[in-house]
Design a protein around this motif. Sequence first.
Motif, PDB file in Angstrom:
ATOM      1  N   GLY A  11       0.800  -1.219   0.000  1.00  0.00           N
ATOM      2  CA  GLY A  11       0.000   0.000   0.000  1.00  0.00           C
ATOM      3  C   GLY A  11       0.830   1.264   0.000  1.00  0.00           C
ATOM      4  N   SER A  12       2.091   1.185  -0.407  1.00  0.00           N
ATOM      5  CA  SER A  12       2.948   2.390  -0.355  1.00  0.00           C
ATOM      6  C   SER A  12       2.442   3.463  -1.313  1.00  0.00           C
ATOM      7  N   ASN A  13       1.831   3.070  -2.432  1.00  0.00           N
ATOM      8  CA  ASN A  13       1.268   4.076  -3.346  1.00  0.00           C
ATOM      9  C   ASN A  13       0.035   4.727  -2.732  1.00  0.00           C
ATOM     10  N   GLU A 178       7.133   6.103  -8.543  1.00  0.00           N
ATOM     11  CA  GLU A 178       5.684   5.906  -8.442  1.00  0.00           C
ATOM     12  C   GLU A 178       5.081   6.830  -7.387  1.00  0.00           C
TER      13      GLU A 178
END
Length: 195
Positions: A11-13, A178
């Motif tokens: 879930g880093s984005n 990203e």
Amino acid sequence: RRLAVFCSGTGSNFMAVHKAIAERRLQAEIVLCISNRSQCGAMEFARRKGIDTLHISEKQFNGQEEFARAMIQALEAYGIETILLAGYMRKIPAEVTVAYRGNILNIHPALLPKFGGEGMYGIHVHTAVLAAGEQQSGASVHFVDEEYDRGEILLQGTVPVMEGDTPETLAARVLECEHRIYPEALEKLLLRFRQ
Ligand code: GRF
């Protein structure tokens, strides 16, 4: 704008977009996190932030139609206007991509249209980029349609391929890219709606 994020992993984005909305005061709010993995990092993050979560996977339904209908019902119940796929590892049913045409984005860790398509995900992408001897790579935010990684590209960012890069070191550099471009891409989309 009411957003839903679809995630399957860290879930880093999702986190990067969530941070940018707060810091840049974007006219958007993530009101739902959907995942096929109820315990993934993204769903934990959503729970910590008080964002509603929905665990939904094909396995819970008899067939794609029922699965798609349940997904659409949830999206409508939350008044979702735009969907952000962020590390979501399943195919989005055509009913959803058609209903949300022009309002569903994905981030892909390469410079589409190269190194995209079914099977081109995660570390495989970076392995292929290195094997092809590319001098640069990057990330692409694109509109999602019925084919993997084919829709109109909204924004791309580039990173150099360095001497001695492994798929892992390239993946890490691309992931930072990203996190930069997804918030920028969302801002670009929101501006389109204001015009
Ligand atoms: C990233 O490599 C991204 O390119 C792809 O999914 C992977 C995991 O992303 N979309 P995240 O850390 O779960 O956002």
